[in-house]
Design a protein around this motif. Structure first.
Motif, PDB file in Angstrom:
ATOM      1  N   MET A  61       0.824  -1.193   0.000  1.00 21.97           N
ATOM      2  CA  MET A  61       0.000   0.000   0.000  1.00 21.97           C
ATOM      3  C   MET A  61       0.866   1.254   0.000  1.00 21.97           C
ATOM      4  SD  MET A  61      -3.134   1.017   0.092  1.00 21.97           S
ATOM      5  CE  MET A  61      -4.165   2.317   0.590  1.00 21.97           C
ATOM      6  N   VAL A  62       1.825   1.333   0.925  1.00 16.86           N
ATOM      7  CA  VAL A  62       2.699   2.510   1.001  1.00 16.86           C
ATOM      8  C   VAL A  62       3.525   2.649  -0.267  1.00 16.86           C
ATOM      9  CG1 VAL A  62       4.642   3.535   2.244  1.00 16.86           C
ATOM     10  CG2 VAL A  62       2.794   2.479   3.514  1.00 16.86           C
ATOM     11  N   ALA A  63       4.013   1.542  -0.801  1.00 18.58           N
ATOM     12  CA  ALA A  63       4.813   1.591  -2.027  1.00 18.58           C
ATOM     13  C   ALA A  63       4.001   2.177  -3.176  1.00 18.58           C
ATOM     14  CB  ALA A  63       5.325   0.202  -2.386  1.00 18.58           C
ATOM     15  N   GLN A  64       2.719   1.829  -3.273  1.00 15.20           N
ATOM     16  CA  GLN A  64       1.866   2.374  -4.328  1.00 15.20           C
ATOM     17  C   GLN A  64       1.654   3.870  -4.149  1.00 15.20           C
ATOM     18  OE1 GLN A  64      -1.551  -0.093  -3.756  1.00 15.20           O
ATOM     19  NE2 GLN A  64      -0.819  -1.688  -5.147  1.00 15.20           N
ATOM     20  N   GLN A  65       1.491   4.307  -2.914  1.00 16.79           N
ATOM     21  CA  GLN A  65       1.304   5.730  -2.639  1.00 16.79           C
ATOM     22  C   GLN A  65       2.560   6.523  -2.998  1.00 16.79           C
ATOM     23  OE1 GLN A  65       0.322   5.242   1.483  1.00 16.79           O
ATOM     24  NE2 GLN A  65      -1.884   5.453   1.101  1.00 16.79           N
ATOM     25  N   ILE A  66       3.720   6.022  -2.607  1.00 14.54           N
ATOM     26  CA  ILE A  66       4.983   6.697  -2.908  1.00 14.54           C
ATOM     27  C   ILE A  66       5.227   6.714  -4.410  1.00 14.54           C
ATOM     28  CG2 ILE A  66       7.497   6.521  -2.664  1.00 14.54           C
ATOM     29  CD1 ILE A  66       6.981   5.644   0.237  1.00 14.54           C
ATOM     30  N   PRO A  93      19.827  -0.815  10.104  1.00  8.76           N
ATOM     31  CA  PRO A  93      19.742  -2.278  10.139  1.00  8.76           C
ATOM     32  C   PRO A  93      20.611  -2.867  11.250  1.00  8.76           C
ATOM     33  CG  PRO A  93      21.071  -1.547   8.290  1.00  8.76           C
ATOM     34  CD  PRO A  93      20.502  -0.315   8.935  1.00  8.76           C
ATOM     35  N   GLY A  94      20.203  -4.000  11.697  1.00  9.84           N
ATOM     36  CA  GLY A  94      20.999  -4.680  12.711  1.00  9.84           C
ATOM     37  C   GLY A  94      20.460  -4.532  14.117  1.00  9.84           C
ATOM     38  N   TYR A  95      19.550  -3.598  14.344  1.00 15.51           N
ATOM     39  CA  TYR A  95      18.965  -3.459  15.666  1.00 15.51           C
ATOM     40  C   TYR A  95      17.903  -4.536  15.872  1.00 15.51           C
ATOM     41  CZ  TYR A  95      21.158   1.089  16.292  1.00 15.51           C
ATOM     42  OH  TYR A  95      22.063   2.098  16.433  1.00 15.51           O
ATOM     43  N   ALA A  96      17.735  -4.972  17.103  1.00 10.38           N
ATOM     44  CA  ALA A  96      16.743  -5.999  17.414  1.00 10.38           C
ATOM     45  C   ALA A  96      15.349  -5.493  17.051  1.00 10.38           C
ATOM     46  CB  ALA A  96      16.807  -6.355  18.891  1.00 10.38           C
ATOM     47  N   GLY A  97      14.577  -6.346  16.424  1.00 10.06           N
ATOM     48  CA  GLY A  97      13.209  -5.989  16.082  1.00 10.06           C
ATOM     49  C   GLY A  97      13.061  -5.262  14.763  1.00 10.06           C
ATOM     50  N   ARG A  98      14.162  -4.863  14.133  1.00 13.46           N
ATOM     51  CA  ARG A  98      14.087  -4.176  12.844  1.00 13.46           C
ATOM     52  C   ARG A  98      13.856  -5.190  11.743  1.00 13.46           C
ATOM     53  NH1 ARG A  98      16.388   1.169  13.229  1.00 13.46           N
ATOM     54  NH2 ARG A  98      15.376   1.866  15.112  1.00 13.46           N
ATOM     55  N   GLN A  99      13.035  -4.801  10.776  1.00 15.57           N
ATOM     56  CA  GLN A  99      12.772  -5.676   9.644  1.00 15.57           C
ATOM     57  C   GLN A  99      13.249  -5.002   8.375  1.00 15.57           C
ATOM     58  OE1 GLN A  99       8.612  -6.524   9.681  1.00 15.57           O
ATOM     59  NE2 GLN A  99       8.710  -7.736  11.544  1.00 15.57           N
ATOM     60  N   GLU A 100      13.556  -5.796   7.386  1.00 14.16           N
ATOM     61  CA  GLU A 100      13.939  -5.277   6.073  1.00 14.16           C
ATOM     62  C   GLU A 100      12.730  -4.626   5.413  1.00 14.16           C
ATOM     63  OE1 GLU A 100      16.833  -5.353   4.021  1.00 14.16           O
ATOM     64  OE2 GLU A 100      17.783  -5.669   5.968  1.00 14.16           O
ATOM     65  N   LEU A 101      13.005  -3.671   4.529  1.00 15.20           N
ATOM     66  CA  LEU A 101      11.925  -3.079   3.749  1.00 15.20           C
ATOM     67  C   LEU A 101      11.423  -4.087   2.728  1.00 15.20           C
ATOM     68  CD1 LEU A 101      13.302   0.461   2.872  1.00 15.20           C
ATOM     69  CD2 LEU A 101      11.480  -0.098   4.460  1.00 15.20           C
ATOM     70  N   PRO A 102      10.142  -4.050   2.410  1.00 22.68           N
ATOM     71  CA  PRO A 102       9.643  -4.910   1.331  1.00 22.68           C
ATOM     72  C   PRO A 102      10.304  -4.511   0.009  1.00 22.68           C
ATOM     73  CG  PRO A 102       7.833  -3.888   2.555  1.00 22.68           C
ATOM     74  CD  PRO A 102       9.092  -3.286   3.050  1.00 22.68           C
ATOM     75  N   ASP A 103      10.508  -5.483  -0.888  1.00 26.33           N
ATOM     76  CA  ASP A 103      11.191  -5.223  -2.158  1.00 26.33           C
ATOM     77  C   ASP A 103      10.480  -4.174  -3.002  1.00 26.33           C
ATOM     78  OD1 ASP A 103      13.264  -6.942  -1.613  1.00 26.33           O
ATOM     79  OD2 ASP A 103      12.321  -8.659  -2.613  1.00 26.33           O
ATOM     80  N   ASN A 104       9.141  -4.145  -2.988  1.00 30.33           N
ATOM     81  CA  ASN A 104       8.429  -3.168  -3.805  1.00 30.33           C
ATOM     82  C   ASN A 104       8.631  -1.735  -3.285  1.00 30.33           C
ATOM     83  OD1 ASN A 104       6.832  -3.425  -1.507  1.00 30.33           O
ATOM     84  ND2 ASN A 104       4.903  -3.431  -2.635  1.00 30.33           N
ATOM     85  N   LEU A 105       9.016  -1.586  -2.040  1.00 30.09           N
ATOM     86  CA  LEU A 105       9.332  -0.270  -1.490  1.00 30.09           C
ATOM     87  C   LEU A 105      10.810   0.069  -1.704  1.00 30.09           C
ATOM     88  CD1 LEU A 105       8.084   2.097   0.007  1.00 30.09           C
ATOM     89  CD2 LEU A 105       8.554   0.928   2.156  1.00 30.09           C
TER      90      LEU A 105
END
Length: 116
Positions: free
Chosen positions: A1-6, A41-53
């Protein structure tokens, strides 16, 4: 959703539109608008961005400034012969301040010694 908006906003900017439709609402577009994503990146709880973003942004690497080197070069540029001797002072000032205050303190100290 966010990727489409951007992507919608980026397409409007690339097309040099003055107005565009964003999710059913017509909006005025500031042609100088831009978007950034800050990741640590590397902090606990952080997730990678989705590829479409991810594909909508350029990767930029940043690093922490080396305050000791900045101070040393500043002193050398002002005529000090043995600036490396003061590295520890600059590191201490850095940990207590930010870069702008660091430069202000450096200049104030040098002015008090009539270096200028």
């Amino acid at each position: 959703m966010v990727a489409q908006q951007i992507a919608s906003i980026q397409r409007a900017v690339a097309a040099h539109l003055k107005r565009f439709v964003f999710e059913g609402t017509e909006l005025a577009l500031n042609p100088t608008c831009t978007m950034f994503i800050t990741m640590n990146p590397g902090y606990a709880g952080r997730q990678e961005l989705p590829d479409n973003l991810k594909v909508l942004f350029r990767t930029v690497a940043m690093m922490v400034p080396d305050y000791a080197m900045i101070g040393e070069i500043s002193l050398y540029s002002m005529g000090f012969v043995d600036a490396r001797r003061y590295d520890n002072i600059f590191l201490y000032i850095h940990y207590q301040t930010n870069l702008n205050l660091f430069n202000y303190l450096l200049n104030s100290i040098l002015q008090s010694f009539d270096v200028y």
